[in-house]
Write a protein that holds these residues in place. Structure first.
Motif, PDB file in Angstrom:
ATOM      1  N   TYR A  90     -17.956  72.333  30.295  1.00  0.00           N
ATOM      2  CA  TYR A  90     -16.814  71.830  30.533  1.00  0.00           C
ATOM      3  C   TYR A  90     -15.756  72.853  30.165  1.00  0.00           C
ATOM      4  O   TYR A  90     -16.290  73.842  29.380  1.00  0.00           O
ATOM      5  N   TYR A 109     -12.028  73.299  29.027  1.00  0.00           N
ATOM      6  CA  TYR A 109     -10.726  72.833  28.210  1.00  0.00           C
ATOM      7  C   TYR A 109      -9.653  73.531  28.342  1.00  0.00           C
ATOM      8  O   TYR A 109      -9.773  74.964  27.806  1.00  0.00           O
ATOM      9  N   GLN A 126      -6.615  74.069  25.619  1.00  0.00           N
ATOM     10  CA  GLN A 126      -5.741  73.608  24.488  1.00  0.00           C
ATOM     11  C   GLN A 126      -4.300  74.259  24.007  1.00  0.00           C
ATOM     12  O   GLN A 126      -4.458  75.499  23.745  1.00  0.00           O
ATOM     13  N   PRO A 176      -7.435  69.294  23.067  1.00  0.00           N
ATOM     14  CA  PRO A 176      -8.154  69.752  24.349  1.00  0.00           C
ATOM     15  C   PRO A 176      -7.814  68.822  25.587  1.00  0.00           C
ATOM     16  O   PRO A 176      -7.879  67.687  25.642  1.00  0.00           O
ATOM     17  N   LEU A 208      -8.990  68.247  29.562  1.00  0.00           N
ATOM     18  CA  LEU A 208     -10.045  68.725  30.536  1.00  0.00           C
ATOM     19  C   LEU A 208      -9.759  69.334  31.846  1.00  0.00           C
ATOM     20  O   LEU A 208      -8.662  68.736  32.324  1.00  0.00           O
ATOM     21  N   LEU A 232     -11.265  76.422  25.990  1.00  0.00           N
ATOM     22  CA  LEU A 232     -12.401  76.416  25.285  1.00  0.00           C
ATOM     23  C   LEU A 232     -13.437  75.734  26.510  1.00  0.00           C
ATOM     24  O   LEU A 232     -13.155  75.088  27.028  1.00  0.00           O
ATOM     25  N   PHE A 274     -18.826  73.056  21.131  1.00  0.00           N
ATOM     26  CA  PHE A 274     -17.632  74.184  21.662  1.00  0.00           C
ATOM     27  C   PHE A 274     -17.929  75.738  21.211  1.00  0.00           C
ATOM     28  O   PHE A 274     -18.400  75.793  20.202  1.00  0.00           O
ATOM     29  N   GLY A 275     -17.518  76.319  22.110  1.00  0.00           N
ATOM     30  CA  GLY A 275     -17.297  77.700  21.704  1.00  0.00           C
ATOM     31  C   GLY A 275     -15.830  78.256  21.197  1.00  0.00           C
ATOM     32  O   GLY A 275     -15.374  77.083  20.702  1.00  0.00           O
ATOM     33  N   ASN A 276     -15.541  79.490  20.749  1.00  0.00           N
ATOM     34  CA  ASN A 276     -14.494  79.632  19.914  1.00  0.00           C
ATOM     35  C   ASN A 276     -13.336  79.906  20.765  1.00  0.00           C
ATOM     36  O   ASN A 276     -12.023  79.898  20.047  1.00  0.00           O
ATOM     37  N   ARG A 301      -8.116  83.152  23.543  1.00  0.00           N
ATOM     38  CA  ARG A 301      -6.727  82.786  23.501  1.00  0.00           C
ATOM     39  C   ARG A 301      -5.893  83.655  24.625  1.00  0.00           C
ATOM     40  O   ARG A 301      -5.995  84.839  24.476  1.00  0.00           O
TER      41      ARG A 301
END
Lengths: 111, 117
Positions: free
Chosen positions: B33, B35, B37, B43, B45, B91, B108-110, B113
């Motif tokens: 996925y 996302y 945020q 988050p 989708l 994400l 989830f990954g980090n 940004r």
């Protein structure tokens, strides 16, 4: 369309207090309900997943419940610690693997 | 097990430029996925892959966003051209969810940004 709401947006408690975080959803045909923790600048960490056939799940000091008929889930944190400070998000999942997230509750546990 | 890997961690671009994000899911996870945020929100989708096929891209702004998952493993998300409102954390998540497995948690990954100026 599933809508997920988390109230309050922020919560502050003293260390050692037991607390409950709330999650409401509109579609009772939910397949599962997940609770996540998010620390600043990080991704989400899965805490607990409750299947639609279950009423609750427990992990350590955390207990999550699911009431499909009322459209509510709660996350209970026992004996809160400063390290529990984070944003907690819930997400309602479908049987196609799609999850809808709430906007989270930011918890601050004061020493 | 190794977690979900994302890169870069941060990206600053000017509006109308292009940008790409990369994700490597947990080994063996069929579903991936992306996302978006926005600060203070949960988050949202953008796209869901099952192996290398798209399951749901109904919320992906297809005039500027594109995504692919090569060989059912790594994935890239691209924005071209970027707008100011694309500033957010992107994400990537993966799960075992697939045929016969429907109740596995999201990992989830980090995130990346993105700041668009």
């Amino acid at each position: 369309k599933q809508e997920v709401t988390q109230i309050p947006a922020a919560l502050s408690v003293p260390e050692g207090e037991n607390l409950v975080l709330n999650c409401s959803f509109t579609d009772s045909a939910i397949y599962n309900l997940q609770w996540f923790r998010q620390d600043p600048g990080k991704g989400l960490t899965s805490l607990l997943l409750i299947q639609s056939s279950q009423r609750e799940q427990t992990s350590g000091r955390l207990n999550a419940s699911l009431d499909k008929s009322s459209g509510r889930s709660t996350l209970y944190i026992a004996a809160s610690q400063p390290g529990d400070s984070a944003t907690y998000l819930c997400a309602g999942g479908t049987n196609a693997g799609k999850s809808t997230f709430g906007d989270g509750t930011t918890l601050t546990v004061k020493p | 097990e190794a977690g979900v890997a994302q890169s870069p961690r941060y990206k600053i671009i000017e509006k109308r430029q292009s940008v790409a994000f990369w994700c490597n899911p947990i080994s063996g996870h069929a579903t991936l996925y992306w996302y978006q945020q926005i600060l203070g929100q949960g988050p949202k989708l953008l796209i869901q892959f099952q192996n290398n096929g798209v399951v749901d891209d109904s919320q992906l702004p297809k005039d500027r966003f594109s995504a692919e998952r090569l060989k059912g493993v790594d994935s890239t998300l691209k924005i071209q051209p970027a707008k100011l409102e694309d500033s957010a954390v992107y994400l990537c998540a993966s799960s075992l969810t697939g045929t016969g497995v429907y109740n596995s948690p999201l990992h989830f990954g980090n995130g990346t940004r993105l700041t668009v100026t």
